[in-house]
Design a protein around this motif. Sequence first.
Motif, PDB file in Angstrom:
ATOM      1  N   GLN A  94      52.941 -16.092  62.896  1.00 27.69           N
ATOM      2  CA  GLN A  94      53.621 -15.231  61.934  1.00 27.69           C
ATOM      3  C   GLN A  94      53.608 -15.806  60.518  1.00 27.69           C
ATOM      4  O   GLN A  94      53.787 -15.091  59.541  1.00 27.69           O
ATOM      5  N   ILE A  95      53.435 -17.129  60.405  1.00 24.35           N
ATOM      6  CA  ILE A  95      53.365 -17.794  59.097  1.00 24.35           C
ATOM      7  C   ILE A  95      52.017 -18.494  59.010  1.00 24.35           C
ATOM      8  O   ILE A  95      51.728 -19.381  59.814  1.00 24.35           O
ATOM      9  N   ILE A  96      51.193 -18.084  58.064  1.00 25.94           N
ATOM     10  CA  ILE A  96      49.877 -18.699  57.864  1.00 25.94           C
ATOM     11  C   ILE A  96      49.793 -19.132  56.405  1.00 25.94           C
ATOM     12  O   ILE A  96      49.821 -18.298  55.500  1.00 25.94           O
ATOM     13  N   GLU A  97      49.708 -20.435  56.189  1.00 26.44           N
ATOM     14  CA  GLU A  97      49.732 -20.972  54.828  1.00 26.44           C
ATOM     15  C   GLU A  97      48.632 -22.011  54.648  1.00 26.44           C
ATOM     16  O   GLU A  97      48.332 -22.777  55.571  1.00 26.44           O
ATOM     17  N   ALA A  98      48.060 -22.037  53.448  1.00 28.90           N
ATOM     18  CA  ALA A  98      47.032 -23.014  53.099  1.00 28.90           C
ATOM     19  C   ALA A  98      47.663 -24.148  52.306  1.00 28.90           C
ATOM     20  O   ALA A  98      48.578 -23.944  51.514  1.00 28.90           O
ATOM     21  N   ILE A  99      47.164 -25.367  52.525  1.00 31.38           N
ATOM     22  CA  ILE A  99      47.534 -26.515  51.717  1.00 31.38           C
ATOM     23  C   ILE A  99      46.344 -26.825  50.827  1.00 31.38           C
ATOM     24  O   ILE A  99      45.240 -27.100  51.310  1.00 31.38           O
ATOM     25  N   GLU A 100      46.553 -26.745  49.530  1.00 29.33           N
ATOM     26  CA  GLU A 100      45.469 -26.859  48.556  1.00 29.33           C
ATOM     27  C   GLU A 100      45.308 -28.297  48.075  1.00 29.33           C
ATOM     28  O   GLU A 100      46.172 -29.147  48.275  1.00 29.33           O
ATOM     29  N   PHE A 101      44.170 -28.541  47.404  1.00 27.21           N
ATOM     30  CA  PHE A 101      43.974 -29.832  46.762  1.00 27.21           C
ATOM     31  C   PHE A 101      45.058 -30.049  45.709  1.00 27.21           C
ATOM     32  O   PHE A 101      45.560 -29.105  45.100  1.00 27.21           O
ATOM     33  N   TYR A 102      45.392 -31.310  45.459  1.00 27.70           N
ATOM     34  CA  TYR A 102      46.446 -31.674  44.528  1.00 27.70           C
ATOM     35  C   TYR A 102      45.877 -31.917  43.140  1.00 27.70           C
ATOM     36  O   TYR A 102      44.719 -32.324  42.982  1.00 27.70           O
ATOM     37  N   GLY A 103      46.702 -31.689  42.115  1.00 27.54           N
ATOM     38  CA  GLY A 103      46.321 -31.993  40.753  1.00 27.54           C
ATOM     39  C   GLY A 103      46.452 -33.475  40.456  1.00 27.54           C
ATOM     40  O   GLY A 103      47.104 -34.226  41.198  1.00 27.54           O
ATOM     41  N   ASP A 104      45.851 -33.906  39.363  1.00 26.49           N
ATOM     42  CA  ASP A 104      45.878 -35.323  39.009  1.00 26.49           C
ATOM     43  C   ASP A 104      47.300 -35.815  38.767  1.00 26.49           C
ATOM     44  O   ASP A 104      47.655 -36.930  39.180  1.00 26.49           O
ATOM     45  N   ASP A 105      48.135 -35.009  38.104  1.00 22.92           N
ATOM     46  CA  ASP A 105      49.513 -35.425  37.841  1.00 22.92           C
ATOM     47  C   ASP A 105      50.305 -35.559  39.138  1.00 22.92           C
ATOM     48  O   ASP A 105      51.131 -36.476  39.283  1.00 22.92           O
ATOM     49  N   GLU A 106      50.081 -34.651  40.080  1.00 23.63           N
ATOM     50  CA  GLU A 106      50.778 -34.735  41.371  1.00 23.63           C
ATOM     51  C   GLU A 106      50.358 -35.992  42.123  1.00 23.63           C
ATOM     52  O   GLU A 106      51.192 -36.681  42.724  1.00 23.63           O
ATOM     53  N   LEU A 107      49.070 -36.299  42.096  1.00 24.22           N
ATOM     54  CA  LEU A 107      48.604 -37.504  42.772  1.00 24.22           C
ATOM     55  C   LEU A 107      49.128 -38.760  42.089  1.00 24.22           C
ATOM     56  O   LEU A 107      49.431 -39.757  42.754  1.00 24.22           O
ATOM     57  N   ALA A 108      49.250 -38.720  40.763  1.00 22.96           N
ATOM     58  CA  ALA A 108      49.836 -39.862  40.054  1.00 22.96           C
ATOM     59  C   ALA A 108      51.286 -40.073  40.498  1.00 22.96           C
ATOM     60  O   ALA A 108      51.731 -41.217  40.671  1.00 22.96           O
ATOM     61  N   ALA A 109      52.033 -38.978  40.682  1.00 23.98           N
ATOM     62  CA  ALA A 109      53.414 -39.099  41.166  1.00 23.98           C
ATOM     63  C   ALA A 109      53.448 -39.680  42.574  1.00 23.98           C
ATOM     64  O   ALA A 109      54.326 -40.493  42.909  1.00 23.98           O
ATOM     65  N   ILE A 110      52.485 -39.291  43.421  1.00 23.14           N
ATOM     66  CA  ILE A 110      52.405 -39.846  44.779  1.00 23.14           C
ATOM     67  C   ILE A 110      52.090 -41.335  44.715  1.00 23.14           C
ATOM     68  O   ILE A 110      52.658 -42.146  45.460  1.00 23.14           O
ATOM     69  N   VAL A 111      51.175 -41.725  43.820  1.00 27.70           N
ATOM     70  CA  VAL A 111      50.835 -43.142  43.666  1.00 27.70           C
ATOM     71  C   VAL A 111      52.067 -43.935  43.237  1.00 27.70           C
ATOM     72  O   VAL A 111      52.339 -45.025  43.769  1.00 27.70           O
ATOM     73  N   CYS A 112      52.830 -43.410  42.280  1.00 30.82           N
ATOM     74  CA  CYS A 112      54.041 -44.101  41.829  1.00 30.82           C
ATOM     75  C   CYS A 112      55.051 -44.238  42.962  1.00 30.82           C
ATOM     76  O   CYS A 112      55.678 -45.297  43.134  1.00 30.82           O
ATOM     77  N   ARG A 113      55.211 -43.166  43.753  1.00 26.56           N
ATOM     78  CA  ARG A 113      56.155 -43.221  44.872  1.00 26.56           C
ATOM     79  C   ARG A 113      55.707 -44.252  45.907  1.00 26.56           C
ATOM     80  O   ARG A 113      56.510 -45.053  46.394  1.00 26.56           O
ATOM     81  N   THR A 114      54.420 -44.254  46.237  1.00 27.16           N
ATOM     82  CA  THR A 114      53.893 -45.208  47.214  1.00 27.16           C
ATOM     83  C   THR A 114      54.034 -46.634  46.704  1.00 27.16           C
ATOM     84  O   THR A 114      54.433 -47.537  47.446  1.00 27.16           O
ATOM     85  N   ALA A 115      53.694 -46.859  45.432  1.00 30.24           N
ATOM     86  CA  ALA A 115      53.807 -48.199  44.868  1.00 30.24           C
ATOM     87  C   ALA A 115      55.250 -48.683  44.897  1.00 30.24           C
ATOM     88  O   ALA A 115      55.518 -49.865  45.160  1.00 30.24           O
ATOM     89  N   SER A 116      56.191 -47.778  44.640  1.00 27.44           N
ATOM     90  CA  SER A 116      57.605 -48.154  44.688  1.00 27.44           C
ATOM     91  C   SER A 116      58.009 -48.577  46.092  1.00 27.44           C
ATOM     92  O   SER A 116      58.732 -49.556  46.285  1.00 27.44           O
TER      93      SER A 116
END
Length: 377
Positions: free
Chosen positions: A211-233
């Motif tokens: 009943q719910i069909i959703e796509a997960i898209e590629f991430y933008g550079d700023d979003e990946l930078a935020a993920i890198v900061c979170r992981t580094a922390s």
Amino acid sequence: MRVPHDDGPPPPPRPPKGRKRPGERAAEAGASDMSQEPGRAALSPTVAGGEAGESLSLRPQSLAEYVGQAALKRKLEVFVRAARGRDEPLDHTLLHGPPGLGKTTMAHILAHELGVRLHLTSGPAIEHKGVLAGHLTALGPRDVLFIDEIHRLAPTVEESLYSAMEDGRIDLPVGEGTRARTIGFELAPFTLIGATTRTALLSGPLRDRFQIIEAIEFYGDDELAAIVCRTASILGVPVSGAAALEIGRRSRGTPRIANRLIRRVRDFAQVRGARSIELADATAALLELGIDSEGLDMLDRRLLTMIVENFRGGPVGVEALGASLGEPRDTLESVVEPFLLQRGFLLRTSRGRVATMKAARHLGLELPPGWQGALDL
């Protein structure tokens, strides 16, 4: 009753609580000496259990912690709140997208937001109906069953899943020959979350039951930078904003790659004696890893160079490319091509793959006159 096995000598006895084996004491002493040695790096892992422990701790636990996919998070938050308000299981959900974008992580988050248990398995691991029945009958009310690579379910298993999704029951044959009969098992209300990287390989009847069909898209550079900061922390590694953005920009739009790269950049920075990861540290480490300024790795560059130099820019079939590169077709289609297509380095036409002008300029290659990729300016 446990049956003894003669598979080898018994394991060594555990030391008393508070005491360590000699090897452990020596390793700790060596680590202590290394930390006191002048000139050593200040960076060090802070999560117990090495990288296996780190990979578990890096997974966000809630939609609020999940970085990126803003539109998808808004919709899923509505669906989860509605299901909890009705005290019902979440509708069956299908998540699709390239590998490494967070489909499994999203399943963990949905189970956490719903306040229920998550049961994990994969399509190839469910070899027959009995295995599926074991997973389904172990589910409690409103629990979540996550099936990764659901398009790889065997047809007979998939057919048994239909009645489980629609009617909350599964029928299993018992006995053989003339004595064979079918017994139905009632199931607790549950949520099936399926994940697939190959939506086209999912059968129509199974896809229509979600009943719910959703796509997960590629991430933008700023979003990946935020993920890198979170992981580094989480890893206890100071990283500058410029370094995080550079790592994110070269992560192929994929959080899994961003998390892998920050670990490897941390290693280079630690060995060099850096107290934090700056832009120069990240750039030097990524160069050593063979990842260029556009995020292309060695296989990407080999593929594009092969098209330009050996096939005059294309078009060329994926089978010919796979044979020339010594790589299977699935690797090229599911791992290499999505990023090159997204970033405009490659075109996929009815006649085959064509390298673009952007690819030629990036690689510094000359192109023959009349080359079809010149149409893509």
